[in-house]
Design a protein around this motif. Structure first.
Motif, PDB file in Angstrom:
ATOM      1  N   LEU A 650       0.840  -1.191   0.000  1.00  0.00           N
ATOM      2  CA  LEU A 650       0.000   0.000   0.000  1.00  0.00           C
ATOM      3  C   LEU A 650       0.878   1.245   0.000  1.00  0.00           C
ATOM      4  N   PRO A 651       0.763   2.137  -1.027  1.00  0.00           N
ATOM      5  CA  PRO A 651       1.605   3.339  -1.054  1.00  0.00           C
ATOM      6  C   PRO A 651       1.367   4.224   0.172  1.00  0.00           C
ATOM      7  N   VAL A 652       2.440   4.818   0.698  1.00  0.00           N
ATOM      8  CA  VAL A 652       2.377   5.697   1.862  1.00  0.00           C
ATOM      9  C   VAL A 652       3.096   6.999   1.524  1.00  0.00           C
ATOM     10  N   ALA A 653       2.429   8.136   1.870  1.00  0.00           N
ATOM     11  CA  ALA A 653       3.017   9.456   1.653  1.00  0.00           C
ATOM     12  C   ALA A 653       3.463  10.030   2.980  1.00  0.00           C
ATOM     13  N   VAL A 654       4.657  10.670   2.994  1.00  0.00           N
ATOM     14  CA  VAL A 654       5.252  11.222   4.201  1.00  0.00           C
ATOM     15  C   VAL A 654       5.459  12.722   3.993  1.00  0.00           C
ATOM     16  N   GLU A 680      10.047  -0.747  -2.415  1.00  0.00           N
ATOM     17  CA  GLU A 680       9.922  -0.285  -3.801  1.00  0.00           C
ATOM     18  C   GLU A 680       9.631   1.225  -3.798  1.00  0.00           C
ATOM     19  N   PRO A 681      10.381   2.013  -4.567  1.00  0.00           N
ATOM     20  CA  PRO A 681      10.177   3.473  -4.535  1.00  0.00           C
ATOM     21  C   PRO A 681       8.748   3.892  -4.868  1.00  0.00           C
ATOM     22  N   GLN A 682       8.047   3.109  -5.688  1.00  0.00           N
ATOM     23  CA  GLN A 682       6.699   3.476  -6.077  1.00  0.00           C
ATOM     24  C   GLN A 682       5.731   3.434  -4.900  1.00  0.00           C
ATOM     25  N   LEU A 683       6.122   2.750  -3.794  1.00  0.00           N
ATOM     26  CA  LEU A 683       5.254   2.663  -2.621  1.00  0.00           C
ATOM     27  C   LEU A 683       5.462   3.835  -1.666  1.00  0.00           C
ATOM     28  N   LEU A 684       6.449   4.692  -1.944  1.00  0.00           N
ATOM     29  CA  LEU A 684       6.737   5.808  -1.053  1.00  0.00           C
ATOM     30  C   LEU A 684       6.477   7.124  -1.781  1.00  0.00           C
ATOM     31  N   GLN A 700      17.799  24.735  -6.794  1.00  0.00           N
ATOM     32  CA  GLN A 700      18.465  23.605  -6.143  1.00  0.00           C
ATOM     33  C   GLN A 700      17.433  22.582  -5.680  1.00  0.00           C
ATOM     34  N   LEU A 701      16.287  23.077  -5.138  1.00  0.00           N
ATOM     35  CA  LEU A 701      15.225  22.168  -4.715  1.00  0.00           C
ATOM     36  C   LEU A 701      14.644  21.427  -5.910  1.00  0.00           C
ATOM     37  N   ASP A 702      14.562  22.120  -7.044  1.00  0.00           N
ATOM     38  CA  ASP A 702      14.036  21.502  -8.258  1.00  0.00           C
ATOM     39  C   ASP A 702      14.903  20.304  -8.649  1.00  0.00           C
ATOM     40  N   GLN A 703      16.217  20.475  -8.575  1.00  0.00           N
ATOM     41  CA  GLN A 703      17.120  19.371  -8.922  1.00  0.00           C
ATOM     42  C   GLN A 703      16.935  18.185  -7.980  1.00  0.00           C
ATOM     43  N   ARG A 704      16.768  18.475  -6.672  1.00  0.00           N
ATOM     44  CA  ARG A 704      16.596  17.388  -5.715  1.00  0.00           C
ATOM     45  C   ARG A 704      15.264  16.667  -5.939  1.00  0.00           C
ATOM     46  N   LEU A 705      14.207  17.436  -6.218  1.00  0.00           N
ATOM     47  CA  LEU A 705      12.911  16.812  -6.458  1.00  0.00           C
ATOM     48  C   LEU A 705      12.952  15.950  -7.719  1.00  0.00           C
ATOM     49  N   ARG A 706      13.676  16.392  -8.727  1.00  0.00           N
ATOM     50  CA  ARG A 706      13.801  15.596  -9.948  1.00  0.00           C
ATOM     51  C   ARG A 706      14.550  14.289  -9.671  1.00  0.00           C
ATOM     52  N   HIS A 707      15.560  14.395  -8.835  1.00  0.00           N
ATOM     53  CA  HIS A 707      16.314  13.191  -8.460  1.00  0.00           C
ATOM     54  C   HIS A 707      15.392  12.221  -7.717  1.00  0.00           C
ATOM     55  N   ILE A 708      14.575  12.757  -6.813  1.00  0.00           N
ATOM     56  CA  ILE A 708      13.638  11.917  -6.051  1.00  0.00           C
ATOM     57  C   ILE A 708      12.629  11.276  -6.982  1.00  0.00           C
ATOM     58  N   ALA A 709      12.094  12.073  -7.947  1.00  0.00           N
ATOM     59  CA  ALA A 709      11.119  11.533  -8.894  1.00  0.00           C
ATOM     60  C   ALA A 709      11.745  10.463  -9.780  1.00  0.00           C
ATOM     61  N   GLN A 710      13.037  10.647 -10.128  1.00  0.00           N
ATOM     62  CA  GLN A 710      13.719   9.638 -10.945  1.00  0.00           C
ATOM     63  C   GLN A 710      13.879   8.318 -10.198  1.00  0.00           C
ATOM     64  N   LEU A 711      13.931   8.410  -8.872  1.00  0.00           N
ATOM     65  CA  LEU A 711      13.992   7.178  -8.089  1.00  0.00           C
ATOM     66  C   LEU A 711      12.681   6.397  -8.168  1.00  0.00           C
ATOM     67  N   GLY A 712      11.590   7.115  -8.534  1.00  0.00           N
ATOM     68  CA  GLY A 712      10.279   6.485  -8.560  1.00  0.00           C
ATOM     69  C   GLY A 712       9.400   6.906  -7.408  1.00  0.00           C
TER      70      GLY A 712
END
Length: 823
Positions: A650-654, A680-684, A700-712
């Protein structure tokens, strides 16, 4: 004739009757209609049973007493044939029909009267045309007879004569003489009229007459003519044309003449009046402008001088908006309600302060504005200078004590209406007396000026910085959220004293002590607020100078509570008192659970359960928000791993704070957690506040968010609509989900504005290709409204409260198929 011939002949007659415009009729000896051909019923729409058996007289709507009806009845009783008799009847649609009938009596061989036979035709249209023609001729004759002039008409053959009509109002009874005719003849030789025309106007008149006769050209001409009896010179206007007669090539020379002497006199008087008016305007010492449709159409020399133009002509055609400045306020009140003082601009851009008289005139669709401008620039600027000096410190240019008192009173009144908070900072220089004593008063004045410059760079434009006198300054800080905002500004003010001041090529060190009082926390009136801020300032000096202090009673309570909770929160992080609850996210269409949001709680050993609203602000101010956020993220990953072992994915958002995202190590720590717990990254998913969209370091935050999104890992904007956001950054940043804040959802069904905002958010999210989640869904009507607007996901007590990690799997299993929302 054979029988077949007779049948054929009868059919031929029926065919004729069916197409003829006339119809046939027959009566009995009592003059009652016994037969009518089909044409009558087709025209009138009347049914046979409504007509047959009636007499022709009974059909006539005028009745038996009408003279025409009585005369016709006499013919019938005398058994005389008749022709052209008209009767009026009302047809089936209520329209008046006029019928013209002819008939003759029928006798048997013994001369016994059997009735009448005849024909009739509908002449309604012809009668209406005749009536319209008579009315038109009557109106035309009335018009011509009552014209205030002479109407001429002449045939084409010969030099005359002219016929005339009317004209008595033009020359009285002398119209006959000027026309050269008597009343009974109504004709006149044309030369008599020509001779009465003024010699200067006669050539032009004769030329136009020649062209009319030879080429058929119409004309309209104003000219002078002498009265034949008195010799008085009068102005007339003649309009002449050529009209065609009924015969081929036949033409008539028609026209009319009007006396316009009075009009010409009025025009002359008007031109003279305009000349005098323009002379008066040109000589006027005040500026006068006339504008039509926003463009200047008249300007005098004074207006040209005032507006910086070389001549009045330079202003013509210019937009009045080029000179008139709207919305610019004066520093001092001036003018009256009838003649307000307005800010205008010269062609070179310099400001003008003018008392303005403005008059609007409307004529049809034309809108004209007239302006009279009196230049008060020098006088008002002197008043503004005096007003400025009365409210400002001449040494530093800052607001002085009187001006600050005025600003403070106004701010307190506004704060009461808006129920906002403000802070008063009293700043006293440390060591100012030593500078004066060591370097002299000129150096002391220079220090005050440099202090003012540094403080200016710190305060906002909406705040007020003042010098109250001597070495004492004040800052009025508006719209604060709490003491923390005031403390932040106080620290920045003190930072301005960290560097030495350059005075007479020497470095001079000076510090400051700041006392703070808050409204409405400490006081709601100006006097008490100033007194408590002053007490706080002395408390700061007692604490060692170069620092700031709040008014003591409030500060002591806050410091004690925050210090205690800060210490307890640190212990809670070490002893595992922080835990998570999970509120399900459901599909609004069928109630199936599709995910959950992790919600942090504190299980205090003495106070029980503590919500995040109470301890998260303490964590933020005490520097614990990063370890708290890291703990929450780890707990969520650990729980995902535990659920996976029992078959629940079950996906969980933090929720992730801005402080966490700004850490350089955040993305690496997130990757380590995912690997360590084999999640699995898709569950977080992570949820950030929309204020990050306008963060100064958003690149700088944009780059970090893109990195996080690339993780899934899914990225969501939490509590959307409650802060400030940039739509450009929302479009550009890798955000997949927008969560509508519960405050807007709560207004659904109760507040039309909230409903409109929710609709707009859903539409915006869909337009940008984002998923929408509604928070705080607690009523059926909210869920129905959201579904109807295309919002597919939601969470709230309508479906489930926040659940423990142990309770959620069972809830998820019960929602694996479409269900009705929990009540």
């Amino acid at each position: 004739m054979t029988r077949a011939d007779g049948v054929q002949e009868m059919q031929r007659l029926r065919d004729f009757l069916s197409v003829a415009s006339d119809w046939l009729w027959e009566t009995d000896a009592a003059l009652r209609l016994v037969w009518l051909s089909h044409g009558f019923f087709a025209v009138t729409g009347l049914a046979p049973e409504a007509v047959l058996g009636l007499s022709c007289v009974a059909l006539d709507r005028r009745g038996a007493d009408h003279p025409d009806v009585r005369a016709h009845l006499a013919d019938l009783e005398a058994r005389r044939p008749f022709r052209g008799h008209r009767l009026e009847l009302v047809d089936a649609r209520g329209r008046l029909r006029i019928l013209e009938a002819a008939g003759r009596p029928v006798f048997d061989p013994d001369r016994q009267f059997l009735g009448y036979r005849g024909s009739a035709v509908d002449v309604t249209h012809e009668v209406e045309l005749e009536r319209a023609l008579r009315e038109s001729e009557q109106r035309f004759r009335s018009l011509v007879t009552n014209m205030r002039g002479i109407v001429f008409y002449r045939g084409e053959a010969g030099p005359g004569p002219y016929g005339y009509r009317s004209g008595l109002s033009l020359y009285g009874a002398d119209v006959w003489e000027i026309a050269g005719a008597n009343e009974t003849e109504g004709e006149a030789p044309v030369t008599r009229w020509y001779q009465a025309i003024h010699p200067e106007d006669r050539p032009r008149y004769l030329e136009l007459e020649r062209r009319r006769k030879e080429h058929g050209e119409p004309y309209s001409l104003d000219y002078r003519i002498y009265h034949p009896a008195t010799g008085e010179l009068r102005w007339v206007r003649e309009v002449a044309w050529v009209s065609c007669g009924p015969a081929p090539g036949q033409r008539f020379f028609d026209g009319y003449v009007l006396d316009i002497t009075e009009q010409k006199r009025n025009e002359l008087a008007l031109r003279e009046s305009e000349r005098r008016w323009r002379t008066l305007i040109e000589a006027a010492p005040v500026a006068i402008l006339v504008a039509e449709d926003g463009k200047i159409t008249l300007a005098n020399r004074s207006a040209a001088r005032l507006l910086g133009a070389a001549s009045p002509e330079q202003l013509l055609g210019c937009a009045i908006a080029r000179f008139r400045t709207k919305g610019e306020r004066l520093a001092v009140p001036a003018g009256t309600e009838e003649h307000p003082v307005q800010v205008w601009r010269r062609l070179d851009g310099r400001r003008l302060l003018c008392e303005v008289g403005e008059v609007e005139l409307t004529e049809g669709e034309r809108r004209t504005l007239q302006y009279v401008l009196v230049d008060l620039t020098a006088r008002i600027e002197a008043q503004e200078r005096a007003w400025y000096l009365a409210l400002h410190d001449p040494l530093t240019g800052l607001t002085n004590r009187a001006g600050f008192a005025d600003r403070l009173a106004h701010a307190l009144a506004v704060r009461t209406r808006r129920r906002s908070r403000l802070a008063l900072h009293l700043i006293d220089l440390d060591g100012f007396k030593e500078v004066n004593d060591t370097f002299g008063h000129a150096a002391g004045d220079e220090l005050l000026r440099q202090v003012a410059q540094r403080l200016r760079k710190v305060v906002r434009n909406t705040d007020t910085l003042a010098r109250l006198g001597g070495d004492e300054f004040a800052v009025l800080q508006l719209d604060i959220a709490g003491p923390e905002d005031a403390a932040v500004l106080a620290k920045r003010l003190l930072d301005g004293f960290a560097r030495p001041f350059a005075i007479d090529n020497q470095d001079v060190h000076a510090g400051a002590s700041i006392g703070l009082a808050l409204c409405p926390d400490d006081a709601v009136d100006a006097e008490t607020l100033l007194r408590k801020a002053d007490l706080a300032m002395y408390r700061a000096k007692e604490q060692g100078r170069g620092t700031f202090a709040f008014f003591v009673p409030m500060l002591d309570r806050m410091l004690q509570l925050r210090r205690a909770m800060d210490a307890e929160l640190r212990r809670a992080l070490e002893h595992g008192e922080i835990f998570l609850l999970f509120q399900p996210k459901v599909d609004l269409e069928d109630g199936r659970i599709v995910g959950a949001e992790a919600l942090v709680r504190w299980r205090h050993p003495g106070r029980g359960l503590i919500g995040p609203d109470e301890f998260v602000p303490v964590a933020e101010s005490g520097g614990l928000i990063r370890p708290l956020g890291a703990r929450v993220l780890e707990l969520a990953c650990r729980q995902l791993a535990d659920w996976r072992r029992i078959g629940l994915a079950l996906p969980v958002a933090v929720n992730v704070s801005a402080a966490q995202l700004r850490e350089d190590s955040f993305v690496d720590r997130l990757e380590r957690l995912l690997r360590h717990y084999r999640v699995e990254p898709q569950l977080l998913g992570i949820e950030i506040t929309e204020s990050l969209l306008v963060d100064p370091g958003h690149e700088q935050l944009d780059q970090r968010l893109r990195h996080i999104a690339q993780l899934g890992v899914e990225v969501a904007i939490d509590d959307f609509g409650t802060g400030y956001s940039s739509l450009l950054n929302l479009k550009r940043m890798p955000v997949q989900v927008i969560k509508i804040d519960r405050s807007f959802v709560a207004g659904i069904g109760r507040d039309r504005e909230s409903e409109s905002i929710v609709e707009a958010m859903v539409h915006l999210a869909h337009t940008l290709g984002k998923t929408v989640v509604a928070e705080g869904v607690e009523r059926d009507e909210q869920a129905d409204f959201l579904r109807a607007r295309g919002c597919r996901l939601g969470q709230g007590f309508l479906y489930a409260p926040p659940l423990s990690a142990e309770a959620l799997p069972a809830f998820a299993a019960s929602r694996s198929s479409p269900v009705v929302a929990a009540r």
